[in-house]
Each structure stands twice: as structure tokens, then as C-alpha cells.
Motif scaffolding. Structure first.
Motif, mmCIF file in Angstrom:
data_model
loop_
_atom_site.group_PDB
_atom_site.id
_atom_site.type_symbol
_atom_site.label_atom_id
_atom_site.label_comp_id
_atom_site.label_asym_id
_atom_site.label_seq_id
_atom_site.Cartn_x
_atom_site.Cartn_y
_atom_site.Cartn_z
ATOM 1 N N SER A 244 10.431 -59.342 74.235
ATOM 2 C CA SER A 244 9.146 -59.423 73.530
ATOM 3 C C SER A 244 8.024 -58.795 74.332
ATOM 4 C CB SER A 244 8.803 -60.888 73.237
ATOM 5 O OG SER A 244 9.800 -61.493 72.452
ATOM 6 N N PHE B 124 9.046 -67.168 65.581
ATOM 7 C CA PHE B 124 9.016 -65.915 66.337
ATOM 8 C C PHE B 124 8.910 -64.711 65.398
ATOM 9 C CE2 PHE B 124 11.487 -62.348 68.097
ATOM 10 C CZ PHE B 124 10.745 -62.078 69.241
ATOM 11 N N THR C 73 5.709 -62.119 65.186
ATOM 12 C CA THR C 73 5.929 -60.714 65.514
ATOM 13 C C THR C 73 5.417 -59.823 64.390
ATOM 14 O OG1 THR C 73 7.894 -61.318 66.795
ATOM 15 C CG2 THR C 73 7.664 -59.000 66.174
ATOM 16 N N GLN D 277 3.731 -65.748 68.933
ATOM 17 C CA GLN D 277 5.054 -65.176 69.175
ATOM 18 C C GLN D 277 5.745 -65.892 70.328
ATOM 19 O OE1 GLN D 277 5.254 -61.249 70.981
ATOM 20 N NE2 GLN D 277 6.827 -60.599 69.520
ATOM 21 N N ALA E 255 9.347 -67.671 70.815
ATOM 22 C CA ALA E 255 10.284 -67.088 71.784
ATOM 23 C C ALA E 255 10.750 -68.089 72.829
ATOM 24 C CB ALA E 255 9.623 -65.891 72.474
#
Length: 399
Positions: A23, A83, A87, A106, A110
Motif C-alpha cells: 500500500s 481497505f 483505496t 486505507q 490494511a
């Protein structure tokens, strides 16, 4: 469903572990482009990294206890859904403030795969086998961050910075499918007591009270803070100070990730031959050597990219040895509270790294010295922690 002890299960767990690094690593070459296109100063763009780490830390403290109560798989699915949504928000961001907020969300998603992949390892394996499994996961996981910056550099050059988040979104969808259709539930015994605020926080008491746990968490914190010093500063150092292109920067970062993979392979061999104590000592020595050699290169006037990335490769070699072993050693005493132990470890690790990342962002200018000083400080602190805690580590189980 995937079976215990298979390479396929190890690969899926490694992919879960890699969600956090990917990420960040995929969009690293795009940081200067983001600063330019969103009309934001460098310290503000750095907050997209620090905000991610803060969110990562906050969420990690939650996932472990919830997974101890409700199971690994359902909590993991919820985390991956968050997530993916966040994103997508990164893809659509039209200002640096929106991007920072989306990166924070995010990170909340994650954190789940990272915490729970460690918990699953502790559910399934004991002793050296757990350390070996985490090292193997590190070997596979390291391939993805090695590719991600180079891939992100090409995406940024061809399609712009938003395309890097599109690629991460696609990966998130693949991981969700693997979890839904291939990953078994590994929690053998759920905590029986209701999850209240009191029981939530009291569950961390026996974990933090263990002196060995505190030692290994400290080593993890110093080691990871050094990684984040490099991650948060490297794109500006190489691209803005030394003038390398996003694609070349991605290749340099890939070399450092490859060194990490080599470190995990060396760590597996050392664990089998020397045991966790001596293997950790070798890894910590690499950490200190990498940081000090970067300072040494700058002191003698080697103001070239190689004087930065070669010492960083040495440091990353130490990371590959140190992180999996220290994490396994920290979790080993907590078979029934693996989720809580993993959550607390991740929370402390990420809060510390976020503070270091914010500090180095404020000090960045037209010199590589802030990066060198932070990397050396982190490496030497990890080595010193290992050296002065021999008696505490000796009281734990050797494996």
C-alpha cells in the motif's frame, strides 16, 4: 481449503502480510508527482505516509482481540472490505487533504491482514517452526515490495500517480477472493468472555507484563523505525537531491527489498544452526553496520546515490533476519492470546515508526544527512537493546 504446512498457505499468509508494505511502496515513486499535481509542500505530502502509519497503529490494537473472540476469517473479510473502499477513495482524491484522510482509512483496513496473518501463524505452529514460517513468509513477501516500487514507477511515468492506487485496489480484490474461498479458520479456541471495554483492555495486561515480550517488541520497533526512515525519505533523497528518475528510484528500492529477502533466507539458516538468540544478534549487527556505514560514506564525501542505497541494502539484510525472529519470539508465550499479543506488538511498532517518520519529514531538506542519522540511530538502538537484555532473554524458552 489450504492445508497446514503447505507452500500455498505460506504464500497466502505472506500476501496478507504484504498488504501494508505494498500500500505504501507502490506509490512511493509518485510522491514528488503528488506534491506537484496537488500543489502541496513536501512535509504535507509526507503526511500521507505518517497518516497511514497512525491508522495502521490504531487499527492493529483492535483486530487481535476481536479475532480472538470471533475468529480470524470474518474479521479479516471486514478489514479487506474497508481497505478496498478506502483505496478507491485514494484514486478519486482531488486534494492532499482528501488523500491524507483516505490513506488513514486505507491503513485501518490494511492493518487487519498484517495482524491476523501473524496470529494465524501462532495458531498453527510452535517454536522454531513458527520462526521459520514467518521467515518464509518474509521471503515471499519481500518479492512483492521489491517489484512494487519499480512497477509503481512505470505506472506513474505512463499513467500518473492515481494508477498506482488502481493497481493496489486490484490486488486487494484478489486477496479478498483468496481469503473467502481458500483460507480456513485457524482459531482453535475462542475467548469465552464477552468482549467489553474492560475485557478488551485487560486482555493486554498479561502480554505487556512479560519482560521478554517487551524486549522483543523494542527490537521490532527500532528495526522497523529504520525501515520507515528509509521509506519516508528515500524518494525525496534520490529524486530531489540526486536527480534520479521515478523508474530508477523504483529499481533502487527493489534492490533494497531484494536484500531483505536475502536476509530472511539467511535468518532461516541461522535459526536452524544457532537458535533464536544468536541469529537475532547477527541480524542486529547488520542493522548497526548499515546505518553507521551510511554516515561514514557521507563523512568522507561520498555524495552519490550508491553511498545511500548500498548501506540501506546492508540494513535491509539485517531487517530480514531480525523482524521475523523477534516477532515470533514475542508471540511464542501467548498461545491463547495470539491476537492480542500481535495487536499490541503492531500498535507499539507503528506508533513509534509514525513518530520517527514525522520527525524525518520535518528535517528533510537538500541533504541526505537526516536519513543517515535516523537509520544509524535505529540500527544501533536495536543492537544495543539486544546486547543489554541477555539475562532477560535467557529466562524465556530457547528455540
Amino acid at each position: 481449503m489450504l492445508k497446514k504446512g503447505t507452500l500455498a498457505l505460506t504464500a497466502v499468509l505472506a500476501t496478507l502480510q504484504a498488504v501494508g508494505p505494498i500500500s505504501t511502496d507502490t506509490y512511493l515513486p509518485s510522491l514528488p508527482s503528488i506534491a506537484l499535481q496537488l500543489d502541496a509542500p513536501i512535509p504535507t505530502v509526507q503526511l500521507t505516509l505518517s497518516a497511514f502509519l497512525v491508522g495502521f497503529a490504531v487499527a492493529q490494537i483492535v483486530y487481535g482481540p476481536f479475532s480472538d473472540r470471533y475468529g480470524r476469517k470474518p474479521v479479516l473479510v471486514i478489514a479487506l472490505a474497508l481497505f478496498a473502499a478506502a483505496t478507491f477513495a485514494c484514486v478519486l482524491a482531488t486534494s492532499i487533504e482528501v488523500l491524507i484522510s483516505a490513506r488513514f482509512l486505507q491503513a485501518l483496513g490494511a492493518a487487519g491482514p498484517v495482524v491476523l496473518s501473524r496470529s494465524i501463524v501462532r495458531d498453527l505452529y510452535e517454536g522454531r517452526r513458527a520462526g521459520t514460517e514467518l521467515s518464509r513468509m518474509g521471503t515471499i513477501m519481500g518479492i512483492m515490495p521489491a517489484i512494487a516500487p519499480t512497477f509503481g514507477g512505470f505506472l506513474d511515468a505512463w499513467f500518473g500517480w492515481r494508477s498506482t492506487f488502481v493497481a493496489v485496489l486490484v490486488l486487494g480484490g484478489v486477496i479478498m477472493a483468496l481469503v473467502l474461498f481458500a483460507l480456513p479458520e485457524t482459531l482453535r479456541e475462542r475467548t469465552g468472555e464477552p468482549l467489553t471495554i474492560r475485557t478488551f483492555f485487560s486482555g493486554f495486561g498479561p502480554v505487556i507484563a512479560d519482560p521478554g515480550y517487551r524486549v522483543y517488541v523494542a527490537i521490532v520497533c527500532f528495526t522497523y523505525a529504520g525501515i520507515f526512515s528509509f521509506v519516508s525519505a528515500s524518494s525525496f533523497v534520490f529524486q530531489n537531491i540526486y536527480g534520479v528518475s521515478p523508474i530508477v528510484f523504483g529499481m533502487i528500492f527493489g534492490l533494497c527489498a531484494a536484500s531483505y529477502v536475502c536476509g530472511t533466507l539467511l535468518g532461516q539458516r541461522l535459526l536452524k544452526r544457532l537458535g533464536v538468540g544468536q541469529a537475532l544478534g547477527v541480524g542486529c549487527s547488520f542493522l548497526a553496520l548499515g546505518g553507521l556505514s551510511m554516515i561514514g560514506g557521507l563523512l568522507v564525501g561520498l555524495d552519490v546515490p550508491a553511498a545511500i542505497f548500498i548501506p540501506a541494502m546492508i540494513y535491509m539484510m539485517g531487517v530480514g533476519q531480525t523482524l521475523p525472529l523477534a516477532m515470533a519470539a514475542a508471540l511464542m508465550p501467548f498461545a491463547k492470546r495470539a491476537g492480542a499479543a500481535s495487536s499490541l506488538l503492531g500498535f507499539i511498532q507503528m506508533v513509534f515508526a509514525a513518530l520517527v517518520g514525522a520527525a524525518i519529514g520535518l528535517l528533510l531538506g537538500d541533504s541526505a544527512w537526516p536519513l543517515a542519522l535516523f537509520l544509524a540511530a535505529c540500527g544501533c538502538a536495536a543492537a544495543a537493546t539486544f546486547a543489554v537484555t541477555r539475562s532477560i532473554r535467557a529466562t524465556g524458552a530457547e528455540w
